[in-house]
Write an enzyme that holds these catalytic residues in place. Structure first.
Site, PDB file in Angstrom:
ATOM      1  N   ARG A 146       0.814  -1.238   0.000  1.00  0.00           N
ATOM      2  CA  ARG A 146       0.000   0.000   0.000  1.00  0.00           C
ATOM      3  C   ARG A 146       0.840   1.277   0.000  1.00  0.00           C
ATOM      4  NH1 ARG A 146      -3.167  -3.013   3.847  1.00  0.00           N
ATOM      5  NH2 ARG A 146      -4.813  -4.067   2.698  1.00  0.00           N
TER       6      ARG A 146
ATOM      7  N   LYS B 187       2.702  11.316 -11.732  1.00  0.00           N
ATOM      8  CA  LYS B 187       1.794  10.456 -12.498  1.00  0.00           C
ATOM      9  C   LYS B 187       2.503   9.141 -12.749  1.00  0.00           C
ATOM     10  CE  LYS B 187      -1.235  13.548 -15.041  1.00  0.00           C
ATOM     11  NZ  LYS B 187      -1.637  14.011 -16.384  1.00  0.00           N
TER      12      LYS B 187
ATOM     13  N   GLU C 181       8.291  17.282 -25.659  1.00  0.00           N
ATOM     14  CA  GLU C 181       7.700  17.741 -24.387  1.00  0.00           C
ATOM     15  C   GLU C 181       8.286  19.114 -24.002  1.00  0.00           C
ATOM     16  OE1 GLU C 181       5.159  16.175 -23.240  1.00  0.00           O
ATOM     17  OE2 GLU C 181       5.402  13.989 -23.361  1.00  0.00           O
TER      18      GLU C 181
ATOM     19  N   LYS D 225       6.865  22.758 -15.151  1.00  0.00           N
ATOM     20  CA  LYS D 225       6.063  21.610 -14.698  1.00  0.00           C
ATOM     21  C   LYS D 225       5.842  21.673 -13.187  1.00  0.00           C
ATOM     22  CE  LYS D 225       4.793  16.926 -15.037  1.00  0.00           C
ATOM     23  NZ  LYS D 225       4.846  15.642 -15.711  1.00  0.00           N
TER      24      LYS D 225
ATOM     25  N   GLU E 139      -4.755  17.026 -11.113  1.00  0.00           N
ATOM     26  CA  GLU E 139      -5.386  17.382 -12.375  1.00  0.00           C
ATOM     27  C   GLU E 139      -6.889  17.627 -12.256  1.00  0.00           C
ATOM     28  OE1 GLU E 139      -3.420  15.708 -15.860  1.00  0.00           O
ATOM     29  OE2 GLU E 139      -5.380  15.561 -16.809  1.00  0.00           O
TER      30      GLU E 139
ATOM     31  N   ARG F 122      -3.643  21.490 -14.447  1.00  0.00           N
ATOM     32  CA  ARG F 122      -2.624  20.501 -14.841  1.00  0.00           C
ATOM     33  C   ARG F 122      -2.926  19.874 -16.206  1.00  0.00           C
ATOM     34  NH1 ARG F 122       0.678  15.871 -11.429  1.00  0.00           N
ATOM     35  NH2 ARG F 122       1.697  15.007 -13.261  1.00  0.00           N
TER      36      ARG F 122
ATOM     37  N   ASN G 234      -1.130  18.308 -21.044  1.00  0.00           N
ATOM     38  CA  ASN G 234      -1.471  17.264 -22.014  1.00  0.00           C
ATOM     39  C   ASN G 234      -1.691  17.816 -23.416  1.00  0.00           C
ATOM     40  OD1 ASN G 234      -1.404  15.026 -20.247  1.00  0.00           O
ATOM     41  ND2 ASN G 234      -3.348  15.691 -19.376  1.00  0.00           N
TER      42      ASN G 234
ATOM     43  N   HIS H 192      -1.732  15.494 -26.413  1.00  0.00           N
ATOM     44  CA  HIS H 192      -1.718  14.117 -25.913  1.00  0.00           C
ATOM     45  C   HIS H 192      -2.988  13.342 -26.267  1.00  0.00           C
ATOM     46  CE1 HIS H 192       1.832  15.497 -23.859  1.00  0.00           C
ATOM     47  NE2 HIS H 192       1.996  14.368 -23.208  1.00  0.00           N
TER      48      HIS H 192
ATOM     49  N   HIS I  32      -2.015  10.102 -27.840  1.00  0.00           N
ATOM     50  CA  HIS I  32      -2.311   8.789 -27.243  1.00  0.00           C
ATOM     51  C   HIS I  32      -3.080   7.915 -28.233  1.00  0.00           C
ATOM     52  CE1 HIS I  32      -1.824  10.217 -22.779  1.00  0.00           C
ATOM     53  NE2 HIS I  32      -0.673  10.006 -23.381  1.00  0.00           N
TER      54      HIS I  32
ATOM     55  N   HIS J 184       6.425   7.944 -27.778  1.00  0.00           N
ATOM     56  CA  HIS J 184       5.468   8.856 -27.134  1.00  0.00           C
ATOM     57  C   HIS J 184       5.712  10.304 -27.590  1.00  0.00           C
ATOM     58  CE1 HIS J 184       2.889  10.571 -24.040  1.00  0.00           C
ATOM     59  NE2 HIS J 184       3.880  11.358 -23.676  1.00  0.00           N
TER      60      HIS J 184
HETATM   61  P1  NAD Z   1      11.376   4.966 -22.699  1.00  0.00           P
HETATM   62  O1  NAD Z   1      11.291   4.862 -21.254  1.00  0.00           O
HETATM   63  O2  NAD Z   1      10.795   3.864 -23.518  1.00  0.00           O
HETATM   64  O3  NAD Z   1      12.901   5.197 -23.098  1.00  0.00           O
HETATM   65  C1  NAD Z   1      13.235   5.307 -24.456  1.00  0.00           C
HETATM   66  C2  NAD Z   1      14.333   4.298 -24.857  1.00  0.00           C
HETATM   67  O4  NAD Z   1      15.595   4.798 -24.422  1.00  0.00           O
HETATM   68  C3  NAD Z   1      14.174   2.934 -24.236  1.00  0.00           C
HETATM   69  O5  NAD Z   1      14.587   1.959 -25.159  1.00  0.00           O
HETATM   70  C4  NAD Z   1      15.157   3.001 -23.068  1.00  0.00           C
HETATM   71  O6  NAD Z   1      15.587   1.752 -22.622  1.00  0.00           O
HETATM   72  C5  NAD Z   1      16.264   3.800 -23.656  1.00  0.00           C
HETATM   73  N1  NAD Z   1      17.114   4.522 -22.731  1.00  0.00           N
HETATM   74  C6  NAD Z   1      16.779   5.095 -21.567  1.00  0.00           C
HETATM   75  N2  NAD Z   1      17.806   5.806 -21.093  1.00  0.00           N
HETATM   76  C7  NAD Z   1      18.821   5.673 -21.962  1.00  0.00           C
HETATM   77  C8  NAD Z   1      20.132   6.184 -22.033  1.00  0.00           C
HETATM   78  N3  NAD Z   1      20.577   7.053 -21.122  1.00  0.00           N
HETATM   79  N4  NAD Z   1      20.921   5.802 -23.071  1.00  0.00           N
HETATM   80  C9  NAD Z   1      20.436   4.986 -24.028  1.00  0.00           C
HETATM   81  N5  NAD Z   1      19.197   4.488 -24.038  1.00  0.00           N
HETATM   82  C10 NAD Z   1      18.394   4.837 -23.004  1.00  0.00           C
HETATM   83  O7  NAD Z   1      10.669   6.305 -23.240  1.00  0.00           O
HETATM   84  P2  NAD Z   1      10.617   7.797 -22.669  1.00  0.00           P
HETATM   85  O8  NAD Z   1      10.483   8.648 -23.858  1.00  0.00           O
HETATM   86  O9  NAD Z   1      11.677   8.064 -21.691  1.00  0.00           O
HETATM   87  O10 NAD Z   1       9.240   7.812 -21.874  1.00  0.00           O
HETATM   88  C11 NAD Z   1       8.018   7.585 -22.520  1.00  0.00           C
HETATM   89  C12 NAD Z   1       7.008   7.106 -21.504  1.00  0.00           C
HETATM   90  O11 NAD Z   1       6.822   8.126 -20.529  1.00  0.00           O
HETATM   91  C13 NAD Z   1       5.663   6.811 -22.096  1.00  0.00           C
HETATM   92  O12 NAD Z   1       5.194   5.591 -21.578  1.00  0.00           O
HETATM   93  C14 NAD Z   1       4.796   7.945 -21.604  1.00  0.00           C
HETATM   94  O13 NAD Z   1       3.455   7.595 -21.455  1.00  0.00           O
HETATM   95  C15 NAD Z   1       5.437   8.278 -20.299  1.00  0.00           C
HETATM   96  N6  NAD Z   1       5.205   9.663 -19.847  1.00  0.00           N
HETATM   97  C16 NAD Z   1       4.790   9.841 -18.581  1.00  0.00           C
HETATM   98  C17 NAD Z   1       4.611  11.115 -18.083  1.00  0.00           C
HETATM   99  C18 NAD Z   1       4.230  11.313 -16.645  1.00  0.00           C
HETATM  100  O14 NAD Z   1       3.913  12.442 -16.272  1.00  0.00           O
HETATM  101  N7  NAD Z   1       4.281  10.292 -15.825  1.00  0.00           N
HETATM  102  C19 NAD Z   1       4.866  12.224 -18.900  1.00  0.00           C
HETATM  103  C20 NAD Z   1       5.302  12.010 -20.200  1.00  0.00           C
HETATM  104  C21 NAD Z   1       5.477  10.705 -20.670  1.00  0.00           C
HETATM  105  N1  GLY Z   2       2.636  14.741 -18.584  1.00  0.00           N
HETATM  106  C1  GLY Z   2       1.430  15.322 -18.117  1.00  0.00           C
HETATM  107  C2  GLY Z   2       1.386  15.525 -16.659  1.00  0.00           C
HETATM  108  O1  GLY Z   2       2.300  15.188 -15.941  1.00  0.00           O
HETATM  109  O2  GLY Z   2       0.414  16.011 -16.169  1.00  0.00           O
END
Ligand code: NAD
Ligand code: GLY
Length: 364
Positions: free
Chosen positions: A120, A142, A184, A226, A236, A240, A244, A247, A251, A264
């Site tokens: 939890r 998030k 972003e 942010k 949100e 907030r 998006n 997005h 999405h 993404h």
């Molecule tokens: P990812 O986590 O898939 O990373 C991209 C690629 O780079 C992967 O293959 C990873 O293994 C590789 N990688 C990571 N660090 C590396 C490094 N230093 N050197 C070489 N390779 C490396 O993608 P991302 O773009 O980091 O994140 C996308 C995800 O984030 C999506 O699932 C999206 O929905 C989520 N997201 C979440 C929020 C939030 O607020 N929580 C905001 C934006 C995006």
């Molecule tokens: N990436 C959108 C948020 O964090 O609200």
């Protein structure tokens, strides 16, 4: 090193941005409830950075359990999440053990969700290693996973104890992933800060080449914006949602094309062009504003034309959006460059015209 704070009362936390942070266990130690951590990472990041992080923690007397997951958006699932729980339970991890996310947004989102659920709630720390995760996903709490019917539809708001953005890790990032992170960053200019948008236009080549000063400024300004938005509206209920921009469209692209086929950030890039185009059709942006937005997205190496999923598929996937209220789609649009608005009032004809224009531009 630069430090910002996400101001959330007793759940406030620092974001440290700088070089060689992986070696600086003193930034992590004050946030540990016990000298035991599980580091969640993946098969790509582990060979690059796990040893360095583990060595610095172990030198400070911290027991480190690695959990190495398969890499990719397609693995942001219940099944992979369960691998984290299997490892934690198998090693008798306790509620005060800390989970550390070492990787991009996929690892960060899944690790945060696992931390929110395990017993939890256990503490967690974000060590983002992609540009996208350093400017966006590691900040704001998030967390979650995808569902075959919708992106990030299962999750929780759960804040980390600290975020460590080590900009050295970006040196191993493929160029396509750098561009995805730039999407972003551009988003923050479009929704919040037109001056920053101008700075991005002037510095895009440096950013794509990972010029140290330019990239540090872009990460700092992005996290600053942010943090400001999240501090006002953590869960949100209102403002907030502007984070998006692009997005809802993005999405739908990610889900429609199969998770992992469009990154993404790429989907968000094309989605922001669609949001700009819809804003023009609402009478808010000029032709020149849309052209400027599109040019910046292209300059970042991002797609500015969305794939043709078919209008019905588009509408279906956009209907699985967390902004939907009483069955009604809501969109983040731009009142002007640097100012976003959330609206449920876009006429369906405008939406359909936007889809038609952006998947196969007609130039009208
Ligand atoms: P990812 O986590 O898939 O990373 C991209 C690629 O780079 C992967 O293959 C990873 O293994 C590789 N990688 C990571 N660090 C590396 C490094 N230093 N050197 C070489 N390779 C490396 O993608 P991302 O773009 O980091 O994140 C996308 C995800 O984030 C999506 O699932 C999206 O929905 C989520 N997201 C979440 C929020 C939030 O607020 N929580 C905001 C934006 C995006
Ligand atoms: N990436 C959108 C948020 O964090 O609200």
């Amino acid at each position: 090193m630069q430090t910002l704070t996400v101001d959330l009362g007793d759940r406030s936390y620092p974001i440290h941005i700088g070089t060689s942070l992986l070696d600086r266990s003193e930034l992590i130690l004050p946030h540990l409830a016990q000298k035991r951590v599980a580091v969640v990472t993946n098969t790509t990041v582990a060979p690059l950075y796990l040893e360095r992080l583990s060595a610095s923690l172990q030198a400070a007397g911290v027991a480190v359990m690695p959990i190495v997951l398969p890499d990719g958006e397609a693995y942001k699932t219940w099944e992979t999440l369960n691998l984290i729980f299997d490892a934690l339970l198998g090693a008798r991890a306790e509620r005060k053990t800390t989970l550390i996310a070492l990787g991009g947004g996929v690892i960060g989102d899944m690790t945060g969700f696992a931390a929110a659920c395990y017993q939890r709630g256990m503490p967690f720390i974000q060590i983002p290693t992609t540009l996208l995760s350093q400017v966006d996903s590691s900040v704001g709490g998030k967390t979650g996973i995808n569902h075959p019917l919708g992106k990030n539809m299962i999750g929780a708001f759960y804040q980390p104890q600290v975020v460590l953005a080590d900009t050295d890790t970006l040196k191993t990032l493929p160029a396509r992933e750098v561009s995805a992170g730039l999407a972003e960053i551009i988003k923050y200019g479009l929704i919040w800060d037109v001056e920053f948008l101008g700075w991005l236009e002037a510095n895009m080549d440096k950013l794509r080449a990972l010029d140290a000063a330019a990239i540090a400024h872009a990460i700092h300004r992005s996290c600053e914006i942010k943090a400001q938005v999240v501090s006002q509206d953590e869960r949100e209920g209102g403002i907030r949602a502007i984070l998006n921009l692009g997005h809802t469209f993005g999405h739908a692209i990610e889900t429609g094309m199969g998770y992992g086929n469009w990154l993404h950030g790429e989907a968000v890039g094309a989605g922001m062009v669609m949001a700009a185009e819809a804003s023009r059709r609402m009478g808010w942006l000029s032709d020149a504003d849309v052209a400027r937005s599109r040019a910046l997205i292209r300059a970042a190496g991002l797609p500015d034309v969305a794939p043709d999923l078919g209008v019905d598929t588009w509408l279906d996937y956009m209907g699985h959006d967390k902004k939907v209220e009483s069955g009604k789609l809501r969109f983040v649009l731009l009142k002007r460059l640097g100012e976003a608005v959330v609206t449920g009032d876009m006429p369906e004809a405008t939406l359909r015209a936007t889809l038609a224009a952006c998947v196969a531009p007609t130039g009208d």
